[in-house]
Design an enzyme around this catalytic site. Structure first.
Site, PDB file in Angstrom:
ATOM      1  N   LYS A   1      36.744  33.910  45.125  1.00 18.23           N
ATOM      2  CA  LYS A   1      38.000  33.789  44.350  1.00 18.23           C
ATOM      3  C   LYS A   1      39.218  34.180  45.159  1.00 18.23           C
ATOM      4  O   LYS A   1      40.302  33.603  44.993  1.00 18.23           O
ATOM      5  CB  LYS A   1      37.943  34.618  43.074  1.00 18.23           C
ATOM      6  CG  LYS A   1      37.570  36.078  43.286  1.00 18.23           C
ATOM      7  CD  LYS A   1      36.236  36.346  42.681  1.00 18.23           C
ATOM      8  CE  LYS A   1      35.757  37.746  42.957  1.00 18.23           C
ATOM      9  NZ  LYS A   1      34.539  38.073  42.218  1.00 18.23           N
TER      10      LYS A   1
ATOM     11  N   VAL B   1      35.237  31.989  39.297  1.00 23.03           N
ATOM     12  CA  VAL B   1      35.802  32.588  38.079  1.00 23.03           C
ATOM     13  C   VAL B   1      34.716  32.654  37.009  1.00 23.03           C
ATOM     14  O   VAL B   1      34.029  31.662  36.750  1.00 23.03           O
ATOM     15  CB  VAL B   1      37.002  31.778  37.532  1.00 23.03           C
ATOM     16  CG1 VAL B   1      37.602  32.474  36.318  1.00 23.03           C
ATOM     17  CG2 VAL B   1      38.051  31.562  38.600  1.00 23.03           C
TER      18      VAL B   1
ATOM     19  N   GLY C   1      31.861  33.994  37.017  1.00 21.89           N
ATOM     20  CA  GLY C   1      30.485  33.957  37.525  1.00 21.89           C
ATOM     21  C   GLY C   1      29.708  32.755  37.052  1.00 21.89           C
ATOM     22  O   GLY C   1      29.993  31.622  37.437  1.00 21.89           O
TER      23      GLY C   1
ATOM     24  N   GLU D   1      32.461  48.787  43.190  1.00 18.38           N
ATOM     25  CA  GLU D   1      32.437  48.844  44.653  1.00 18.38           C
ATOM     26  C   GLU D   1      32.769  50.266  45.121  1.00 18.38           C
ATOM     27  O   GLU D   1      33.427  51.020  44.392  1.00 18.38           O
ATOM     28  CB  GLU D   1      33.521  47.910  45.216  1.00 18.38           C
ATOM     29  CG  GLU D   1      33.389  46.460  44.805  1.00 18.38           C
ATOM     30  CD  GLU D   1      32.312  45.730  45.580  1.00 18.38           C
ATOM     31  OE1 GLU D   1      31.949  46.190  46.685  1.00 18.38           O
ATOM     32  OE2 GLU D   1      31.815  44.721  45.059  1.00 18.38           O
TER      33      GLU D   1
ATOM     34  N   ASP E   1      41.603  41.504  41.398  1.00 19.35           N
ATOM     35  CA  ASP E   1      40.502  40.547  41.220  1.00 19.35           C
ATOM     36  C   ASP E   1      40.765  39.654  39.998  1.00 19.35           C
ATOM     37  O   ASP E   1      40.623  38.427  40.069  1.00 19.35           O
ATOM     38  CB  ASP E   1      39.182  41.317  41.049  1.00 19.35           C
ATOM     39  CG  ASP E   1      38.017  40.394  40.758  1.00 19.35           C
ATOM     40  OD1 ASP E   1      37.534  39.745  41.692  1.00 19.35           O
ATOM     41  OD2 ASP E   1      37.603  40.321  39.581  1.00 19.35           O
TER      42      ASP E   1
ATOM     43  N   LYS F   1      41.531  35.440  39.786  1.00 13.70           N
ATOM     44  CA  LYS F   1      40.860  34.489  38.890  1.00 13.70           C
ATOM     45  C   LYS F   1      41.877  33.798  37.989  1.00 13.70           C
ATOM     46  O   LYS F   1      41.778  32.601  37.715  1.00 13.70           O
ATOM     47  CB  LYS F   1      39.804  35.219  38.067  1.00 13.70           C
ATOM     48  CG  LYS F   1      38.666  35.753  38.946  1.00 13.70           C
ATOM     49  CD  LYS F   1      37.836  36.784  38.203  1.00 13.70           C
ATOM     50  CE  LYS F   1      36.691  37.302  39.038  1.00 13.70           C
ATOM     51  NZ  LYS F   1      36.044  38.471  38.422  1.00 13.70           N
TER      52      LYS F   1
END
Ligand SMILES: NC(=O)c1ccc[n+]([C@@H]2O[C@H](COP(=O)([O-])OP(=O)(O)OC[C@H]3O[C@@H](n4cnc5c(N)ncnc54)[C@H](OP(=O)(O)O)[C@@H]3O)[C@@H](O)[C@H]2O)c1
Length: 427
Positions: free
Chosen positions: A104, A131, A133, A189, A200, A204
């Protein structure tokens, strides 16, 4: 049986998931396709992986893999907007190889440029997994809404934020402790900033907005606010009013201007957005004459994301159209005027923590009146210390006015901590 040789760069969560899927050969033979592996590439050749790569040609350099004669389709699962991912995808397209990616950041930052290159070369660039998943929202918007005029796109697009916020609400734990647990359990993460600072979700949103509005989006066009500053007191005060805090991504077209924002928002508890948990994503599209379309499904994870990558491969194997990459040819993408998010109107939730001083509430009321903001409700939850908590819900007002009130109140000596100001949105 059509034999198609796929090259995969990036063998982590998604790359490993894709290899397993292709090796297991689920429905591909029935669909008349035999996917073979032309080669693989990752950072480190020798390490424990979920799937053995011993049988496949190894490439240290993803660019060499992308352009190799044996590569029929190049799959980029390295990640990142630049560096090896961009170099390899660009090289593959230059060499006339179709590309599938889940990246993405790359598509949000360079999608229109890469789409123009793919269209010039007459090859496909597909990114269903980038976007939501495994949820086919790219296909749904690019193709399903192609004939419609879209007025808005809303989404819950980041699983890490969703997990943190819903766990805070369910367990009463602080932001910091839930984040630490999420990192320990692999839901977040080691460096969570892209997720919790909203970048993030903004990547998207940029991709969805390009598809939905035929518009070229720069990341700077998006107002981005993450969830780092959300306190347990916000989550609990929201819950008390039957609202849930979610990181919402929103694109709205109003009078020809496009407003784009990622913001923590309070959403009524019974709304599908508020009920979304963990890595589940939800996206709605409002379009004429279609009405409202809703997508919901897994937004991350090896199997779900690999299944979207493999669906793109199947589409290519079936001869799916290479061009255009978005619903509109890359050179036809528009630059729309920006609708300033400061002008977007919502009710606001304002949570204050005041020192118990005479005249404090009168000053708060004056600050609201100065911005012509009227109060829908005011509540004083019980205090656990010497401060007096106050929760105000306003009638709809401009974001800029709510921010101005927050700044005025924050500067007062009777304020124990900076006010929380969050929009109440019914997506
Ligand atoms: N994880 C998800 O649920 C999910 C969902 C949707 C989209 N995506 C996207 O899918 C992509 C891959 O994500 P992921 O979660 O699979 O990432 P990941 O687990 O971190 O895997 C990244 C892979 O890229 C390899 N790599 C890193 N630097 C490289 C380099 N310089 N040259 C060659 N290979 C390199 C790594 O090699 P080593 O294995 O040797 O370290 C690793 O195999 C990203 O764009 C991500 O945004 C992921």
């Amino acid at each position: 049986m059509r034999k198609i040789k796929v090259s995969i760069a990036g063998l982590g969560v998604v790359g490993g998931g894709l290899l397993s899927l292709l090796v297991e050969d689920r429905r591909f033979t029935r669909q008349g396709v035999d996917f073979g592996i032309a080669g693989v590439s990752a950072r480190t050749r020798h390490r424990d992986r979920a799937v053995s790569i011993d049988a496949y040609p190894w490439f240290d350099d993803p660019v060499a893999l992308a352009t190799h004669d044996d590569t029929d389709i190049f799959v980029e699962l390295i990640g990142g907007s630049d560096g090896p991912a961009k170099a390899a995808v660009t090289a593959a397209l230059e060499a006339g190889k179709p590309v599938v990616t889940a990246d993405k950041a790359l598509i949000a930052e360079h999608g229109p440029m890469l789409a123009a290159l793919a269209e010039k070369k007459g090859v496909a660039l597909k990114f269903e997994a980038a976007v939501a998943g495994g949820t086919p929202v790219i296909h749904g918007i690019r193709d399903g809404v192609a004939a419609c005029t879209v007025s808005s796109v809303n989404g819950i697009l980041n699983g890490t934020c969703n997990y943190i916020l819903s766990t805070m609400a369910e367990t009463g734990a602080s932001f910091e402790s839930v984040l630490l647990d999420a990192q320990r359990e692999g839901f977040a993460e080691a460096d969570p900033s892209f997720d919790i600072d909203g970048v993030d979700a903004a990547h998207k949103l940029a991709i969805l907005a390009t598809l939905a509005f035929d518009a070229e989006i720069a990341m700077a066009d998006i107002s981005i606010r993450g969830i780092r500053h959300i306190q347990l007191a916000d989550v609990e005060a929201a819950k008390h009013q039957n609202l849930a805090i979610k990181l919402l991504a929103e694109a709205v077209l109003q009078d020809g201007a496009l407003g784009l924002r990622v913001t923590p928002a309070l959403i009524p508890e019974r709304n599908a957005f508020a009920e979304t948990r963990g890595s589940q994503n939800v996206v709605t599209v409002d379009a004429e004459p279609l009405g409202r379309l809703a997508f919901s499904g897994p937004g991350a994870g090896a199997g779900a994301t690999a299944s979207a990558v493999a669906a793109d491969l199947c589409d290519l194997a079936r001869g799916g159209a290479a061009s255009p990459v978005y619903a509109t040819a890359a050179e036809q993408l528009r630059r729309l005027p920006s609708l300033s998010t400061a002008d977007m109107e919502n009710s606001y939730f304002i949570r204050l923590s005041l020192k118990d001083e005479p005249g404090a509430m009168a000053t708060v009321a004056d600050a609201l009146a100065a911005e012509r903001i009227s109060i829908e409700s005011l509540r004083q939850p019980p205090s656990h210390d010497s401060t007096a908590p106050v929760v105000i819900v306003t009638h709809p007002c401009r974001a800029a006015a709510a921010e101005a009130v927050a700044n005025t109140i924050a500067a007062q000596p009777f304020v124990a901590e900076p006010p929380s100001v969050l929009p109440i949105i019914i997506p």
